[in-house]
Scaffold this motif. Structure first.
Motif, short mmCIF file in Angstrom:
data_model
loop_
_atom_site.label_atom_id
_atom_site.label_comp_id
_atom_site.label_asym_id
_atom_site.label_seq_id
_atom_site.Cartn_x
_atom_site.Cartn_y
_atom_site.Cartn_z
N TYR A 100 0.84 -1.19 0.00
CA TYR A 100 0.00 0.00 0.00
C TYR A 100 0.87 1.25 0.00
CZ TYR A 100 -4.33 -2.58 0.63
OH TYR A 100 -5.41 -3.41 0.44
N LEU A 101 0.47 2.21 -0.80
CA LEU A 101 1.20 3.46 -0.96
C LEU A 101 0.22 4.61 -1.08
CD1 LEU A 101 3.60 5.37 -1.74
CD2 LEU A 101 3.31 4.54 -4.10
N MET A 102 0.44 5.65 -0.30
CA MET A 102 -0.31 6.89 -0.49
C MET A 102 0.52 7.78 -1.42
SD MET A 102 -1.83 7.60 3.33
CE MET A 102 -3.28 8.46 2.73
N PRO A 103 0.15 7.92 -2.68
CA PRO A 103 1.02 8.60 -3.64
C PRO A 103 1.06 10.11 -3.51
CG PRO A 103 -1.02 7.93 -4.69
CD PRO A 103 -1.06 7.37 -3.30
N LEU A 104 0.10 10.69 -2.75
CA LEU A 104 0.07 12.15 -2.61
C LEU A 104 0.12 12.61 -1.17
CD1 LEU A 104 -2.60 13.11 -5.31
CD2 LEU A 104 -0.12 13.14 -5.52
N GLU A 105 0.07 11.69 -0.22
CA GLU A 105 0.07 12.05 1.20
C GLU A 105 1.20 11.32 1.93
OE1 GLU A 105 -4.05 12.16 2.99
OE2 GLU A 105 -4.55 11.18 1.08
N ASN A 106 1.47 11.78 3.14
CA ASN A 106 2.47 11.15 4.01
C ASN A 106 3.85 11.05 3.37
OD1 ASN A 106 0.67 10.92 6.09
ND2 ASN A 106 0.26 8.75 5.82
N GLN A 112 7.81 8.41 -1.04
CA GLN A 112 9.13 8.30 -1.63
C GLN A 112 9.02 8.32 -3.16
OE1 GLN A 112 7.69 6.15 0.55
NE2 GLN A 112 9.19 5.20 1.93
N ASN A 113 10.14 8.57 -3.82
CA ASN A 113 10.20 8.44 -5.28
C ASN A 113 9.99 6.97 -5.63
OD1 ASN A 113 11.99 7.67 -7.79
ND2 ASN A 113 11.45 9.83 -8.04
N ILE A 114 8.99 6.68 -6.43
CA ILE A 114 8.61 5.28 -6.65
C ILE A 114 9.69 4.53 -7.41
CG2 ILE A 114 7.35 5.67 -8.80
CD1 ILE A 114 6.48 3.23 -5.91
N SER A 115 10.38 5.15 -8.33
CA SER A 115 11.44 4.45 -9.07
C SER A 115 12.58 4.07 -8.15
CB SER A 115 11.95 5.33 -10.22
OG SER A 115 10.93 5.55 -11.18
N THR A 116 12.91 4.97 -7.20
CA THR A 116 13.94 4.67 -6.21
C THR A 116 13.51 3.51 -5.33
OG1 THR A 116 14.67 6.97 -6.18
CG2 THR A 116 15.28 5.60 -4.29
N ALA A 117 12.25 3.52 -4.90
CA ALA A 117 11.73 2.46 -4.04
C ALA A 117 11.77 1.10 -4.75
CB ALA A 117 10.31 2.78 -3.61
N ILE A 118 11.40 1.08 -6.01
CA ILE A 118 11.40 -0.18 -6.76
C ILE A 118 12.83 -0.69 -6.92
CG2 ILE A 118 10.95 -1.22 -9.02
CD1 ILE A 118 8.50 0.65 -9.22
N SER A 119 13.73 0.21 -7.29
CA SER A 119 15.12 -0.18 -7.49
C SER A 119 15.76 -0.70 -6.21
CB SER A 119 15.91 1.01 -8.02
OG SER A 119 17.28 0.70 -8.17
N ALA A 120 15.44 -0.07 -5.09
CA ALA A 120 16.07 -0.44 -3.82
C ALA A 120 15.48 -1.70 -3.21
CB ALA A 120 15.94 0.72 -2.83
N LEU A 144 -2.60 1.68 -4.50
CA LEU A 144 -2.55 3.12 -4.31
C LEU A 144 -3.79 3.57 -3.55
CD1 LEU A 144 -1.32 4.17 -7.87
CD2 LEU A 144 0.03 3.45 -5.88
N ALA A 145 -3.59 4.33 -2.46
CA ALA A 145 -4.68 4.67 -1.56
C ALA A 145 -4.71 6.19 -1.31
CB ALA A 145 -4.49 3.94 -0.23
N PHE A 146 -5.87 6.78 -1.08
CA PHE A 146 -7.21 6.23 -1.24
C PHE A 146 -8.00 7.18 -2.14
CE2 PHE A 146 -6.19 4.44 2.96
CZ PHE A 146 -6.53 3.12 2.75
N ILE A 147 -8.96 6.64 -2.89
CA ILE A 147 -9.91 7.47 -3.63
C ILE A 147 -11.15 7.67 -2.76
CG2 ILE A 147 -11.43 7.60 -5.63
CD1 ILE A 147 -8.57 8.03 -6.40
N THR A 198 0.11 13.65 -11.46
CA THR A 198 1.15 13.13 -10.56
C THR A 198 1.02 11.63 -10.37
OG1 THR A 198 1.21 15.25 -9.39
CG2 THR A 198 2.20 13.35 -8.29
N VAL A 199 -0.17 11.15 -10.00
CA VAL A 199 -0.34 9.71 -9.80
C VAL A 199 -0.23 8.97 -11.13
CG1 VAL A 199 -1.85 7.91 -8.89
CG2 VAL A 199 -1.80 10.15 -7.79
N THR A 200 -0.64 9.61 -12.21
CA THR A 200 -0.46 9.00 -13.53
C THR A 200 1.01 8.69 -13.78
OG1 THR A 200 -2.38 10.19 -14.41
CG2 THR A 200 -0.81 9.32 -16.01
#
Length: 487
Positions: free
Chosen positions: A195-201, A204-212, A220-223, A246-248
């Motif tokens: 679970y990831l809040m892409p606009l709150e809290n 992190q940079n998602i590409s960095t998170a995936i690589s690491a 992706l939460a929440f609508i 941004t979320v796109t």
């Protein structure tokens, strides 16, 4: 805080069919025979069927009669028949079916299904090899709460076997037990969504998170509703789904890395769309805007607080509409845990989904914030709660242990939770990873990526902070464990 938490015959010409069968099936004078294959006796003779099954006129694909299976909340409306076959021989079972979530197969062997036939008949076909068997049990069934399906023109292509008393089909509906219902297609290639809040809290940079971390699947939460049945991230009028870029970008980065996303509707805070959109049609249209925006094949429903087990006819009516309009859409339902598994309200949601004809591919247990059971450690406590939830799914759907585990999602929370008695360390996650792998749960997940880092000791933090774990760790330690789960 929150966790803001599935018998035209195969459409080929007769000459082509003969040529294809010649490759795998000896050209013998005697062909395998299904008794009463088109139900033209006007009865279920030769078949062993659930009490909800019948033979009807007016719905035949050919002849005058067809099987009608009324799949309700407590039955898949199954019909079976034992057919003699030759050992170590190839066969193809076919049938014409009409309806939603119709299954065709061999008990203990190959099967196939269709999510829907668009109002008319279409073919199901499944090939298999008999192995050492001298008889097979063929079956047709629907799925819980999906309504009546029709079947006609069942056929088994291949050489005839040698009938024996034990292999003869029984006309009695109670002569032998029905096979365990085939599970819906399940959660598919999404075994470890974080679970990831892409606009709150402070995401992190998602590409960095995936690589690491190696973790490539995300919820992706929440609508929520920003007003007037308008889907927006966090219910914020400044972040409507319609205008989002941004979320796109986050979604694009995840997919470019070989992963995928689901979007979660609801959570503990804000106004869930199902509370304000009115009827099922309007709610389905709001959900559809999100599906279209991000080209989703998966959504997660997280009804919490006063939304739990509320307005379910509208909510699950909308999900049924979505599944009719998006046949490949996977739907997970997230339910909070108690010390005895799902609460009664959560179990009622499962029943109401079946009654509404809404398919749930996975039921996600939030195995945190329930307070420890009388177990002495967090790992044992989660195992006890998960076992209880598995048994509840098993009872509601009438399925076996393995199928129930496959439909159960196990969601943890890293570090401190909202309950001071609970604590999930990286070692806790590792132990529960081994448990999830042994049980083959539908997914192994956690809340949330935003917390997968140590807290800055120089900055005040809440007990269960939304931006850090409050335990000693290196960045992405928890995500690295989740990424190892394969189902």
């Amino acid at each position: 805080m929150r966790r803001p938490v599935l018998l035209t015959l195969l459409a080929v010409a007769a000459t082509a069919l003969g040529a294809a069968l010649a490759v795998t099936v000896p050209a013998l004078a005697d062909a395998a025979s299904v008794t009463n294959p088109g139900f033209e006796t006007g009865t279920l003779s030769g078949w062993n069927c659930d009490p909800t099954d019948s033979v009807v006129t007016g719905h035949a694909r050919s002849g005058s009669y067809a099987l009608a299976g009324a799949a309700d909340g407590g039955s898949t409306a199954q019909c079976t028949q034992t057919v003699p076959v030759l050992a170590n021989t190839s066969y193809t079972l076919t049938a014409q079916v009409n309806g939603s979530y119709v299954y065709l197969g061999i008990t203990g062997g190959a099967s196939t299904w269709t999510p829907g036939t668009s109002g008319g008949y279409s073919a199901l076909s499944v090939a298999f090899t008999s192995g050492s068997a001298t008889s097979v049990i063929i079956y047709l069934h629907g799925w819980y709460g999906q309504g009546t399906y029709y079947a006609d023109d069942v056929a088994l292509a291949g050489p005839a076997g040698n009938p024996s008393p034990s292999a003869s089909p029984s006309p009695s509906p109670t002569a032998s037990p029905s096979p365990t219902p085939t599970t819906p297609p399940g959660n598919g290639s999404f075994p470890n969504p974080i679970y990831l809040m892409p606009l709150e809290n402070n995401p992190q940079n998602i590409s960095t998170a995936i690589s690491a971390s190696g973790a490539k699947n995300y919820n992706l939460a929440f609508i929520l509703d920003s007003g007037g049945c308008t889907p927006a991230w966090g219910g914020d009028p400044a972040h409507p789904v319609a205008g989002d870029t941004t979320v796109t970008g986050v979604v694009s980065a995840i997919r470019s890395a070989g992963g995928d996303v689901a979007v979660s509707f609801g959570g503990y805070n804000g106004t869930e769309l199902g509370a304000t959109c009115g009827g099922s049609g309007a709610l389905a249209a709001a959900y559809q805007k999100v599906i279209d925006k991000y080209s989703l094949t998966r959504i997660d429903l997280d009804y919490e607080g006063d939304d739990l087990d509320a307005n379910m006819a509208v909510r699950f009516g909308a999900i049924r509409v979505l599944q009719q309009n998006n046949p490949n859409l996977k739907v997970s339902l997230t339910i909070p845990a108690t010390t005895v598994g799902f609460p009664d309200s959560g179990k009622d949601e499962l029943r109401q989904a079946a009654t509404a004809g809404a398919r749930l591919d996975l039921v996600n247990l939030m195995a945190f914030d329930y307070g420890l059971t009388n177990a002495s450690d967090q790992v044992t406590s989660v195992q006890l709660v998960a076992e209880a939830a598995k048994n509840q799914i098993k009872a509601v759907y009438g399925i076996d242990d393995a199928t129930a585990w496959a439909r159960l999602g196990l969601q943890l929370m890293n570090g401190h939770t909202d309950q001071p008695s609970e604590l999930f360390t990286v070692d806790t996650f590792r132990s529960l990873l081994a448990y999830a792998q042994a049980k083959h749960v539908g997914w192994f997940s956690y809340w949330s990526l935003n917390r997968d880092r140590a807290c800055d000791p120089g900055v005040p933090h809440n007990w269960a902070d939304g931006t850090c774990s409050s335990v000693d760790q290196q960045p992405y330690d928890f995500s690295k464990v989740i990424a190892q789960y394969r189902g």
